[in-house]
Design a protein around this motif. Structure first.
Motif, PDB file in Angstrom:
ATOM      1  N   MET A  53       0.840  -1.175   0.000  1.00 31.60           N
ATOM      2  CA  MET A  53       0.000   0.000   0.000  1.00 31.60           C
ATOM      3  C   MET A  53       0.891   1.246   0.000  1.00 31.60           C
ATOM      4  SD  MET A  53      -2.853   1.266   2.786  1.00 31.60           S
ATOM      5  CE  MET A  53      -1.843   1.062   4.202  1.00 31.60           C
ATOM      6  N   ILE A  54       0.580   2.159  -0.881  1.00 31.85           N
ATOM      7  CA  ILE A  54       1.326   3.411  -0.977  1.00 31.85           C
ATOM      8  C   ILE A  54       0.512   4.503  -0.293  1.00 31.85           C
ATOM      9  CG2 ILE A  54       2.263   5.148  -2.537  1.00 31.85           C
ATOM     10  CD1 ILE A  54       2.549   2.902  -4.604  1.00 31.85           C
ATOM     11  N   VAL A  55       1.185   5.287   0.536  1.00 31.98           N
ATOM     12  CA  VAL A  55       0.552   6.400   1.228  1.00 31.98           C
ATOM     13  C   VAL A  55       1.385   7.637   0.963  1.00 31.98           C
ATOM     14  CG1 VAL A  55      -0.133   7.344   3.463  1.00 31.98           C
ATOM     15  CG2 VAL A  55      -0.392   4.906   3.026  1.00 31.98           C
ATOM     16  N   THR A  56       0.708   8.749   0.681  1.00 37.34           N
ATOM     17  CA  THR A  56       1.396  10.021   0.481  1.00 37.34           C
ATOM     18  C   THR A  56       0.734  11.066   1.374  1.00 37.34           C
ATOM     19  OG1 THR A  56       2.205  11.582  -1.181  1.00 37.34           O
ATOM     20  CG2 THR A  56      -0.032  10.747  -1.471  1.00 37.34           C
ATOM     21  N   ILE A  57       1.391  12.167   1.564  1.00 32.99           N
ATOM     22  CA  ILE A  57       0.872  13.246   2.399  1.00 32.99           C
ATOM     23  C   ILE A  57       0.470  14.407   1.494  1.00 32.99           C
ATOM     24  CG2 ILE A  57       1.384  14.843   4.292  1.00 32.99           C
ATOM     25  CD1 ILE A  57       1.385  11.888   5.123  1.00 32.99           C
ATOM     26  N   SER A  58      -0.734  14.925   1.718  1.00 33.67           N
ATOM     27  CA  SER A  58      -1.226  16.018   0.876  1.00 33.67           C
ATOM     28  C   SER A  58      -0.503  17.325   1.200  1.00 33.67           C
ATOM     29  CB  SER A  58      -2.741  16.195   1.064  1.00 33.67           C
ATOM     30  OG  SER A  58      -3.022  16.584   2.392  1.00 33.67           O
ATOM     31  N   LYS A  59      -0.479  18.176   0.190  1.00 32.57           N
ATOM     32  CA  LYS A  59       0.115  19.499   0.315  1.00 32.57           C
ATOM     33  C   LYS A  59      -0.997  20.547   0.218  1.00 32.57           C
ATOM     34  CE  LYS A  59       2.657  18.936  -3.307  1.00 32.57           C
ATOM     35  NZ  LYS A  59       2.282  17.652  -3.826  1.00 32.57           N
ATOM     36  N   HIS A  70     -11.027  20.445  -2.174  1.00 33.68           N
ATOM     37  CA  HIS A  70      -9.660  20.481  -1.655  1.00 33.68           C
ATOM     38  C   HIS A  70      -9.485  19.500  -0.518  1.00 33.68           C
ATOM     39  CE1 HIS A  70      -8.206  23.887  -3.988  1.00 33.68           C
ATOM     40  NE2 HIS A  70      -9.436  24.341  -3.889  1.00 33.68           N
ATOM     41  N   ILE A  71      -8.306  18.966  -0.412  1.00 32.04           N
ATOM     42  CA  ILE A  71      -7.957  18.014   0.631  1.00 32.04           C
ATOM     43  C   ILE A  71      -7.157  18.773   1.686  1.00 32.04           C
ATOM     44  CG2 ILE A  71      -6.705  15.875   1.083  1.00 32.04           C
ATOM     45  CD1 ILE A  71      -7.039  15.384  -2.010  1.00 32.04           C
ATOM     46  N   PRO A  72      -7.427  18.523   2.951  1.00 33.26           N
ATOM     47  CA  PRO A  72      -6.676  19.242   3.988  1.00 33.26           C
ATOM     48  C   PRO A  72      -5.170  18.975   3.871  1.00 33.26           C
ATOM     49  CG  PRO A  72      -8.471  17.957   4.954  1.00 33.26           C
ATOM     50  CD  PRO A  72      -8.391  17.591   3.512  1.00 33.26           C
ATOM     51  N   GLU A  73      -4.392  20.007   4.115  1.00 32.89           N
ATOM     52  CA  GLU A  73      -2.937  19.875   4.078  1.00 32.89           C
ATOM     53  C   GLU A  73      -2.485  18.907   5.166  1.00 32.89           C
ATOM     54  OE1 GLU A  73       0.987  22.786   4.231  1.00 32.89           O
ATOM     55  OE2 GLU A  73      -0.976  23.599   4.658  1.00 32.89           O
ATOM     56  N   GLY A  74      -1.567  18.012   4.837  1.00 37.26           N
ATOM     57  CA  GLY A  74      -1.016  17.075   5.798  1.00 37.26           C
ATOM     58  C   GLY A  74      -1.820  15.797   5.966  1.00 37.26           C
ATOM     59  N   ALA A  75      -2.859  15.615   5.151  1.00 32.62           N
ATOM     60  CA  ALA A  75      -3.673  14.399   5.246  1.00 32.62           C
ATOM     61  C   ALA A  75      -2.937  13.224   4.619  1.00 32.62           C
ATOM     62  CB  ALA A  75      -5.013  14.616   4.541  1.00 32.62           C
ATOM     63  N   ARG A  76      -3.130  12.055   5.195  1.00 32.47           N
ATOM     64  CA  ARG A  76      -2.534  10.827   4.648  1.00 32.47           C
ATOM     65  C   ARG A  76      -3.459  10.307   3.556  1.00 32.47           C
ATOM     66  NH1 ARG A  76       1.118   7.752   7.563  1.00 32.47           N
ATOM     67  NH2 ARG A  76      -0.024   5.871   6.984  1.00 32.47           N
ATOM     68  N   ILE A  77      -2.946  10.216   2.325  1.00 36.13           N
ATOM     69  CA  ILE A  77      -3.717   9.776   1.171  1.00 36.13           C
ATOM     70  C   ILE A  77      -3.264   8.367   0.788  1.00 36.13           C
ATOM     71  CG2 ILE A  77      -4.323  10.272  -1.236  1.00 36.13           C
ATOM     72  CD1 ILE A  77      -5.168  12.484   0.678  1.00 36.13           C
ATOM     73  N   VAL A  78      -4.205   7.441   0.797  1.00 34.01           N
ATOM     74  CA  VAL A  78      -3.925   6.073   0.350  1.00 34.01           C
ATOM     75  C   VAL A  78      -4.063   6.048  -1.168  1.00 34.01           C
ATOM     76  CG1 VAL A  78      -4.680   3.672   0.421  1.00 34.01           C
ATOM     77  CG2 VAL A  78      -4.752   5.077   2.494  1.00 34.01           C
TER      78      VAL A  78
END
Length: 72
Positions: free
Chosen positions: A1-7, A43-51
């Motif tokens: 599973m890849i997870v990234t952090i939103s900006k 918009h996605i909140p900044e710093g959210a973990r995105i799967v």
């Protein structure tokens, strides 16, 4: 599973283009992150973990160009 952090300023369509290669895959990205989906904003909140979901087979790219503000 890849997870990234939103900006700051990330949107589902932009992330889908950057992470999955096609803005048309935004619904798949949203389905993988139901807790972050909001009816009031794109918009996605900044710093959210995105799967980032695994896409079984890369589909033909539906969107051929990036949005004008995303051009390199």
């Amino acid at each position: 599973m890849i997870v990234t952090i939103s900006k700051y300023g990330d949107r589902w369509d932009l992330l889908a283009y950057d992470l999955l290669g096609d803005a048309a895959l935004a619904p798949a990205l949203m389905a993988a992150n139901p807790a972050l989906v909001s009816l009031c904003e794109n918009h996605i909140p900044e710093g959210a973990r995105i799967v980032v979901p695994e896409i079984a087979a890369p589909a033909e790219r539906m969107t051929q160009t990036k949005a004008p503000w995303k051009q390199d």
